[in-house]
Design a protein around this motif. Sequence first.
Motif, PDB file in Angstrom:
ATOM      1  N   THR A   5       0.832  -1.206   0.000  1.00 41.85           N
ATOM      2  CA  THR A   5       0.000   0.000   0.000  1.00 41.85           C
ATOM      3  C   THR A   5       0.862   1.248   0.000  1.00 41.85           C
ATOM      4  O   THR A   5       0.605   2.189  -0.760  1.00 41.85           O
ATOM      5  N   PHE A   8       2.505   1.640  -3.446  1.00 37.46           N
ATOM      6  CA  PHE A   8       1.498   1.968  -4.456  1.00 37.46           C
ATOM      7  C   PHE A   8       1.136   3.441  -4.401  1.00 37.46           C
ATOM      8  O   PHE A   8       1.174   4.149  -5.403  1.00 37.46           O
ATOM      9  N   TYR A   9       0.788   3.921  -3.208  1.00 33.49           N
ATOM     10  CA  TYR A   9       0.398   5.325  -3.088  1.00 33.49           C
ATOM     11  C   TYR A   9       1.590   6.263  -3.281  1.00 33.49           C
ATOM     12  O   TYR A   9       1.430   7.382  -3.774  1.00 33.49           O
ATOM     13  N   ALA A  40      -7.094   5.100  -7.855  1.00 32.26           N
ATOM     14  CA  ALA A  40      -6.028   4.367  -7.174  1.00 32.26           C
ATOM     15  C   ALA A  40      -6.585   3.533  -6.028  1.00 32.26           C
ATOM     16  O   ALA A  40      -6.194   2.377  -5.843  1.00 32.26           O
ATOM     17  N   LEU A  44      -6.272  -0.584  -5.932  1.00 32.70           N
ATOM     18  CA  LEU A  44      -5.376  -1.158  -4.928  1.00 32.70           C
ATOM     19  C   LEU A  44      -5.751  -2.582  -4.507  1.00 32.70           C
ATOM     20  O   LEU A  44      -4.864  -3.431  -4.411  1.00 32.70           O
ATOM     21  N   HIS A  48      -3.162  -5.711  -4.727  1.00 29.94           N
ATOM     22  CA  HIS A  48      -2.888  -6.526  -3.542  1.00 29.94           C
ATOM     23  C   HIS A  48      -3.121  -8.003  -3.848  1.00 29.94           C
ATOM     24  O   HIS A  48      -2.325  -8.874  -3.486  1.00 29.94           O
TER      25      HIS A  48
END
Length: 52
Positions: A5, A8-9, A40, A44, A48
Motif C-alpha cells: 500500500t 502503491f500510493y 487508485a 489497490l 494486492h
Amino acid sequence: MDPVTLLFYALVCGALGWAGPRLGAPLIRFGIGAVVGVLAASVLPLVHQLLN
C-alpha cells in the motif's frame, strides 16, 4: 500500513507531483488529483490480490 500500500500510493502521488504543474489551474489539478485518488483506491485491492 503494509509495504504494498505504501509503495502503491507513493508511486501514484509521485506521478501526480511530477505531472502537477503541467495539468493547468489549481482547481483543475485538484479535480484530477481527486479522480486519480479514487481510481487508485479502487485499483489497490486488485494490485494486492495479484501480489499475494
